[in-house]
Design a protein around this motif. Structure first.
Motif, PDB file in Angstrom:
ATOM      1  N   VAL A 178     -29.373   7.902 -25.731  1.00  0.00           N
ATOM      2  CA  VAL A 178     -30.551   8.638 -25.275  1.00  0.00           C
ATOM      3  C   VAL A 178     -30.180   9.781 -24.326  1.00  0.00           C
ATOM      4  O   VAL A 178     -30.695  10.896 -24.473  1.00  0.00           O
ATOM      5  N   PRO A 179     -29.308   9.566 -23.318  1.00  0.00           N
ATOM      6  CA  PRO A 179     -28.919  10.714 -22.476  1.00  0.00           C
ATOM      7  C   PRO A 179     -28.280  11.842 -23.264  1.00  0.00           C
ATOM      8  O   PRO A 179     -28.478  13.024 -22.932  1.00  0.00           O
ATOM      9  N   VAL A 180     -27.529  11.519 -24.313  1.00  0.00           N
ATOM     10  CA  VAL A 180     -26.937  12.559 -25.154  1.00  0.00           C
ATOM     11  C   VAL A 180     -28.032  13.352 -25.857  1.00  0.00           C
ATOM     12  O   VAL A 180     -27.987  14.594 -25.933  1.00  0.00           O
ATOM     13  N   ALA A 181     -29.052  12.645 -26.350  1.00  0.00           N
ATOM     14  CA  ALA A 181     -30.163  13.324 -27.024  1.00  0.00           C
ATOM     15  C   ALA A 181     -30.964  14.182 -26.044  1.00  0.00           C
ATOM     16  O   ALA A 181     -31.392  15.283 -26.387  1.00  0.00           O
ATOM     17  N   VAL A 182     -31.177  13.670 -24.830  1.00  0.00           N
ATOM     18  CA  VAL A 182     -31.895  14.445 -23.817  1.00  0.00           C
ATOM     19  C   VAL A 182     -31.128  15.721 -23.482  1.00  0.00           C
ATOM     20  O   VAL A 182     -31.713  16.810 -23.364  1.00  0.00           O
ATOM     21  N   LEU A 183     -29.817  15.608 -23.334  1.00  0.00           N
ATOM     22  CA  LEU A 183     -28.994  16.780 -23.042  1.00  0.00           C
ATOM     23  C   LEU A 183     -29.066  17.783 -24.190  1.00  0.00           C
ATOM     24  O   LEU A 183     -29.149  19.001 -23.959  1.00  0.00           O
ATOM     25  N   ALA A 184     -29.056  17.283 -25.422  1.00  0.00           N
ATOM     26  CA  ALA A 184     -29.165  18.181 -26.574  1.00  0.00           C
ATOM     27  C   ALA A 184     -30.501  18.917 -26.562  1.00  0.00           C
ATOM     28  O   ALA A 184     -30.558  20.125 -26.825  1.00  0.00           O
ATOM     29  N   ALA A 185     -31.579  18.212 -26.244  1.00  0.00           N
ATOM     30  CA  ALA A 185     -32.898  18.848 -26.199  1.00  0.00           C
ATOM     31  C   ALA A 185     -32.966  19.907 -25.102  1.00  0.00           C
ATOM     32  O   ALA A 185     -33.506  21.001 -25.312  1.00  0.00           O
TER      33      ALA A 185
END
Length: 213
Positions: A178-185
């Motif tokens: 999830v943190p990786v996805a948040v950073l991508a967003a």
């Protein structure tokens, strides 16, 4: 030429940020740690936890965290809940939109660097690229929020019996993906703002020199 390139420096930064965000978005799609299920009271003794991803689920032994099995989803799987199905399409769309935005940014930068500066066409390329990046970031954020909502509500998934995963675990939590996805967003949104900030250089007018008599 220097003035033209200087005017597009934010778009160069936007292209770099988009590239990094696109890499992170592709990475989070392939990882399984979106939701982590802990199953202490499972009927299968060796099964301790399961990592639920958008495209696969992996089970692990509780004592050594050794992978027992990973099962990839297919479009014919009817057991997947609606939130995972929609999130799959959103993440795919986000990756494709980000890739298309990168192409448009490159085309705009090429026009600037080659001094083929047509106001309408160049601005349209950067505007389209910026909006595509912002939409991609919004899609990823929606997938993250929906995943968070599922974990907070302790929603279950009726996996096939061959997976040896219960409908609902003893408890579950947000996974490390999830943190990786948040950073991508966030990177996608920032790249969109950088790209949208393009300003055409002012027209340089040449005035005739007046000789003193």
């Amino acid at each position: 030429m220097t003035l033209l390139v200087h005017s597009a420096k934010c778009q160069v930064v936007g292209f770099i940020v988009t590239t990094v965000g696109w890499i992170f978005s592709m990475t989070c799609m392939g990882l399984a740690e979106w939701r982590v299920w802990y199953m202490e009271n499972s009927s299968t003794p060796s099964l301790g936890l399961a990592c639920i991803g958008m495209w696969k689920v992996c089970t692990y032994q509780s004592n050594s965290l050794q992978t027992i099995a990973c099962h990839c989803y297919t479009y014919s799987d009817t057991y997947l809940p609606l939130n995972i199905r929609i999130s799959q399409h959103m993440l795919l769309a986000a990756s494709l939109l980000a890739l298309l935005g990168k192409v448009l940014t490159v085309m705009g930068l090429q026009r600037v660097c080659m001094a083929h500066l047509q106001k309408k066409n160049t601005c349209n390329l950067f505007l389209a690229s910026g909006f595509l990046s912002i939409i991609a970031g919004a899609f990823i954020f929606i997938a993250v929020i929906w995943n968070y909502h599922s974990v907070m509500n302790e929603e279950g998934i009726r996996f096939p019996p061959s997976f040896h995963i219960p409908f609902r675990p003893d408890w579950q939590e947000i996974g490390s993906t999830v943190p990786v996805a948040v950073l991508a967003a966030i990177l996608m949104l920032l790249s969109g703002l950088f790209t949208l900030s393009y300003q055409l250089p002012p027209d340089r007018q040449v005035y005739p020199e007046v000789s003193e008599v």
